[in-house]
Design a protein around this motif. Structure first.
Motif, PDB file in Angstrom:
ATOM      1  N   GLY A 136      29.492 -16.053  21.410  1.00  0.00           N
ATOM      2  CA  GLY A 136      30.894 -15.661  21.495  1.00  0.00           C
ATOM      3  C   GLY A 136      31.720 -16.809  22.033  1.00  0.00           C
ATOM      4  N   GLY A 137      32.999 -16.546  22.277  1.00  0.00           N
ATOM      5  CA  GLY A 137      33.882 -17.577  22.807  1.00  0.00           C
ATOM      6  C   GLY A 137      34.487 -18.431  21.729  1.00  0.00           C
ATOM      7  N   THR A 138      34.660 -19.717  22.024  1.00  0.00           N
ATOM      8  CA  THR A 138      35.274 -20.640  21.075  1.00  0.00           C
ATOM      9  C   THR A 138      34.303 -20.971  19.953  1.00  0.00           C
ATOM     10  OG1 THR A 138      34.516 -22.590  22.275  1.00  0.00           O
ATOM     11  CG2 THR A 138      36.633 -21.635  22.942  1.00  0.00           C
ATOM     12  N   PRO A 191      33.221 -23.997  19.020  1.00  0.00           N
ATOM     13  CA  PRO A 191      32.150 -24.890  19.484  1.00  0.00           C
ATOM     14  C   PRO A 191      31.085 -24.153  20.297  1.00  0.00           C
ATOM     15  CG  PRO A 191      34.281 -25.931  19.803  1.00  0.00           C
ATOM     16  CD  PRO A 191      34.554 -24.514  19.413  1.00  0.00           C
ATOM     17  N   ALA A 192      31.489 -23.175  21.103  1.00  0.00           N
ATOM     18  CA  ALA A 192      30.521 -22.423  21.912  1.00  0.00           C
ATOM     19  C   ALA A 192      29.599 -21.594  21.015  1.00  0.00           C
ATOM     20  CB  ALA A 192      31.248 -21.519  22.898  1.00  0.00           C
ATOM     21  N   LYS A 193      30.177 -20.981  19.993  1.00  0.00           N
ATOM     22  CA  LYS A 193      29.356 -20.189  19.060  1.00  0.00           C
ATOM     23  C   LYS A 193      28.357 -21.079  18.322  1.00  0.00           C
ATOM     24  CE  LYS A 193      33.188 -16.981  18.184  1.00  0.00           C
ATOM     25  NZ  LYS A 193      34.201 -16.568  17.175  1.00  0.00           N
ATOM     26  N   VAL A 194      28.842 -22.222  17.837  1.00  0.00           N
ATOM     27  CA  VAL A 194      27.980 -23.148  17.110  1.00  0.00           C
ATOM     28  C   VAL A 194      26.872 -23.673  18.021  1.00  0.00           C
ATOM     29  CG1 VAL A 194      27.891 -25.411  15.976  1.00  0.00           C
ATOM     30  CG2 VAL A 194      29.741 -23.813  15.430  1.00  0.00           C
ATOM     31  N   ALA A 195      27.233 -23.982  19.277  1.00  0.00           N
ATOM     32  CA  ALA A 195      26.251 -24.524  20.223  1.00  0.00           C
ATOM     33  C   ALA A 195      25.154 -23.515  20.521  1.00  0.00           C
ATOM     34  CB  ALA A 195      26.949 -24.949  21.511  1.00  0.00           C
ATOM     35  N   LEU A 196      25.499 -22.227  20.722  1.00  0.00           N
ATOM     36  CA  LEU A 196      24.488 -21.239  21.038  1.00  0.00           C
ATOM     37  C   LEU A 196      23.576 -20.997  19.833  1.00  0.00           C
ATOM     38  CD1 LEU A 196      24.814 -18.174  23.256  1.00  0.00           C
ATOM     39  CD2 LEU A 196      23.595 -17.951  21.096  1.00  0.00           C
ATOM     40  N   LEU A 197      24.170 -20.912  18.650  1.00  0.00           N
ATOM     41  CA  LEU A 197      23.347 -20.746  17.447  1.00  0.00           C
ATOM     42  C   LEU A 197      22.397 -21.924  17.276  1.00  0.00           C
ATOM     43  CD1 LEU A 197      25.839 -19.347  14.766  1.00  0.00           C
ATOM     44  CD2 LEU A 197      24.117 -18.089  16.068  1.00  0.00           C
ATOM     45  N   ALA A 244      26.912 -14.673  11.429  1.00  0.00           N
ATOM     46  CA  ALA A 244      27.672 -15.901  11.682  1.00  0.00           C
ATOM     47  C   ALA A 244      28.973 -15.927  10.891  1.00  0.00           C
ATOM     48  CB  ALA A 244      26.818 -17.118  11.336  1.00  0.00           C
ATOM     49  N   SER A 245      28.948 -15.404   9.686  1.00  0.00           N
ATOM     50  CA  SER A 245      30.131 -15.460   8.829  1.00  0.00           C
ATOM     51  C   SER A 245      31.166 -14.407   9.208  1.00  0.00           C
ATOM     52  CB  SER A 245      29.713 -15.275   7.361  1.00  0.00           C
ATOM     53  OG  SER A 245      30.834 -15.230   6.512  1.00  0.00           O
ATOM     54  N   ARG A 246      30.737 -13.147   9.338  1.00  0.00           N
ATOM     55  CA  ARG A 246      31.692 -12.056   9.551  1.00  0.00           C
ATOM     56  C   ARG A 246      31.993 -11.805  11.027  1.00  0.00           C
ATOM     57  NH1 ARG A 246      30.179  -7.457   5.055  1.00  0.00           N
ATOM     58  NH2 ARG A 246      30.785  -8.688   3.227  1.00  0.00           N
ATOM     59  N   GLU A 247      30.951 -11.692  11.841  1.00  0.00           N
ATOM     60  CA  GLU A 247      31.183 -11.311  13.236  1.00  0.00           C
ATOM     61  C   GLU A 247      31.670 -12.490  14.067  1.00  0.00           C
ATOM     62  OE1 GLU A 247      29.325  -8.259  16.417  1.00  0.00           O
ATOM     63  OE2 GLU A 247      29.249  -8.104  14.254  1.00  0.00           O
ATOM     64  N   LEU A 248      31.114 -13.692  13.790  1.00  0.00           N
ATOM     65  CA  LEU A 248      31.536 -14.866  14.556  1.00  0.00           C
ATOM     66  C   LEU A 248      32.674 -15.612  13.877  1.00  0.00           C
ATOM     67  CD1 LEU A 248      28.101 -16.320  15.771  1.00  0.00           C
ATOM     68  CD2 LEU A 248      29.598 -14.654  16.889  1.00  0.00           C
ATOM     69  N   GLY A 249      32.936 -15.317  12.612  1.00  0.00           N
ATOM     70  CA  GLY A 249      34.041 -15.944  11.900  1.00  0.00           C
ATOM     71  C   GLY A 249      33.847 -17.421  11.622  1.00  0.00           C
ATOM     72  N   LEU A 250      32.609 -17.870  11.457  1.00  0.00           N
ATOM     73  CA  LEU A 250      32.332 -19.289  11.205  1.00  0.00           C
ATOM     74  C   LEU A 250      32.390 -19.595   9.717  1.00  0.00           C
ATOM     75  CD1 LEU A 250      29.322 -19.875  13.658  1.00  0.00           C
ATOM     76  CD2 LEU A 250      31.747 -20.380  14.032  1.00  0.00           C
ATOM     77  N   SER A 251      32.842 -20.789   9.393  1.00  0.00           N
ATOM     78  CA  SER A 251      32.895 -21.225   7.997  1.00  0.00           C
ATOM     79  C   SER A 251      31.508 -21.637   7.530  1.00  0.00           C
ATOM     80  CB  SER A 251      33.843 -22.418   7.857  1.00  0.00           C
ATOM     81  OG  SER A 251      33.311 -23.549   8.547  1.00  0.00           O
ATOM     82  N   ALA A 252      31.363 -21.846   6.215  1.00  0.00           N
ATOM     83  CA  ALA A 252      30.079 -22.297   5.670  1.00  0.00           C
ATOM     84  C   ALA A 252      29.677 -23.635   6.268  1.00  0.00           C
ATOM     85  CB  ALA A 252      30.161 -22.397   4.143  1.00  0.00           C
TER      86      ALA A 252
END
Length: 424
Positions: free
Chosen positions: A318-320, A322-328, A258-266
């Motif tokens: 993948g994608g935006t 919000p899309a990454k957060v929603a799938l997770l 989530a952090s490196r590949e998806l680039g999401l913040s903490a």
């Protein structure tokens, strides 16, 4: 005039159980912060590789390989509540060394490895004393109800914990956020201290004639034999060991992914897993009803399938943002519901069929095999993440984890409908 049968008391009617529930709830919320803070600290501040993140996770569970020895010793120790308190205090002190080291600019990966190992030691001691203490809190007919309430608070911690933890990490940094978990263990120890003591079930007669003066190795052998000869316990052990192996292969890499590949913040990671953990609350709340409707064994089998399968879906994220957060969040929702359906029923079943005189011994043997698969899974996850990539590893582990259900399908567990039913 027909007399009305008195209502069966629930676990909540026990003052001692309520105290234990409060202690566990506080501790669980703190744990959710650490589960994000430790790997994020390693990844973001110390540039840890997938292999190093895998080692960090493995060290938390490594002490469980010695559970069979600790369990044999705990069986001879009557003051189980005291052991629970000591375990909480050990973990509180160890976690507090991280923010202190951070303030002194001394945080290193070897230090985090040591923290992971020592908190694992405290967790092992707690889990070995837990079964014998738990059965003094509620009568056997309340085991599912009690496990449901404990799992509900655990599920609730997965809802609020990651979001709060993510926010604390962004505002205060990961090391300072660990103070919250340390304080939760101190609070748990205080609440446990206030629970009135009760007679330990270790004083119950041993039908096998086992004397408490027997050598440790003979007690260990007897615990292993009791576990492996019992058809229900043997099947449940094989199932949970398999599902733990594969979920830890995947779970070790989730924060890194989530952090490196998806680039999401903490903060985004915390929101995703906090929102998804609502599934755990739903699973814990609905587990007793589902169990009454379709039976204990079938409910557990459904849970075993739903727990690992969504981990494979995370690989599609993948994608935006919000899309990454929603799938997770969606994957976490289904997985959290599944683990509650599995844990509540299998834990109640284990508690019911385990003889009082050997609870800690059997718990130790069970934990050595079951939880011993977790460090192995973490190390394999770190290796696979490096060798074939994070997405393929998540997909492989999630798919393979579903196979754990076959152990229950091929056993008497699938035919068990209630705890009152005769178990083989």
């Amino acid at each position: 005039m027909t007399a009305t049968a008195p209502a069966t008391p629930t676990a909540w009617s026990s003052r001692r159980f309520r105290g234990f529930w409060y202690a566990q709830t506080i501790s669980q919320f703190g744990d959710r912060i650490s589960e994000i803070a430790l790997p994020l600290l390693a990844v973001t501040m110390l540039a840890a590789s997938p292999g190093e993140v895998g080692l960090l996770t493995a060290l938390i569970w490594l002490p469980y390989l010695f559970g069979v020895f600790v369990g044999a010793w705990v069986d001879r120790y009557r003051h189980r509540r005291r052991l629970l308190i000591i375990a909480d205090l050990i973990r509180a002190v160890v976690l507090l060394t991280v923010p202190v080291a951070y303030l002194l600019d001394l945080v290193t990966l070897p230090h985090l490895f040591a923290v992971a190992l020592l908190t694992g030691v405290g967790a092992l001691l707690f889990s070995m004393a837990y079964p014998s203490f738990f059965v003094t809190l509620v009568p056997s007919h309340s085991y599912v109800d009690a496990n449901s309430k404990l799992s509900l608070s655990r599920a609730g911690s997965f809802v609020a914990g990651p979001a709060v933890g993510g926010a604390l990490i962004q505002v205060l940094t990961a090391p300072v956020a660990l103070v919250a978990d340390a304080l939760s263990f101190l609070g748990s120890a205080l609440l446990l201290h206030r629970i009135p003591d009760a007679a330990s079930p270790s004083t119950s007669p041993d039908p096998a004639g086992t004397s408490p003066e027997l050598g440790a190795f003979r007690r260990i052998r007897e615990g292993l034999a009791l576990l492996l000869r019992h058809r229900v316990l043997r099947a449940v052990l094989a199932c949970t060991t398999t599902v733990n192996l594969f979920t830890f292969i995947a779970g070790t890499l989730v924060i890194l992914f989530a952090s490196r590949e998806l680039g999401l913040s903490a903060g985004a990671i915390g929101i995703a897993f906090g929102a998804g953990a609502v599934g755990g609350v739903a699973g814990a709340a609905l587990a007793p009803r589902v169990t009454r409707a379709i039976g204990l064994g079938r409910t557990a089998i459904i849970g075993v399938v739903l727990f690992p399968a969504p981990l494979a879906l995370m690989a599609l994220a993948g994608g935006t943002v919000p899309a990454k957060v929603a799938l997770l969040a969606a994957a976490e929702f289904v997985s959290s519901a599944g683990v509650m359906l599995m844990d509540i029923n299998l834990n109640a079943l284990i508690t019911t069929v385990t003889p009082d005189h050997a609870r800690a011994r059997i718990a130790g043997a069970y934990s050595t095999v079951n939880y011993g698969s977790r460090p192995l899974g973490a190390l394999i996850g770190g290796w696979l993440g490096t060798a074939i990539g994070l997405r393929p590893t998540l997909a492989l582990a999630g798919t393979a984890g579903v196979c754990a259900a076959f152990w229950l399908l091929a056993s008497p567990v699938r035919r068990i409908s209630t705890l009152d039913a005769e178990t083989p």
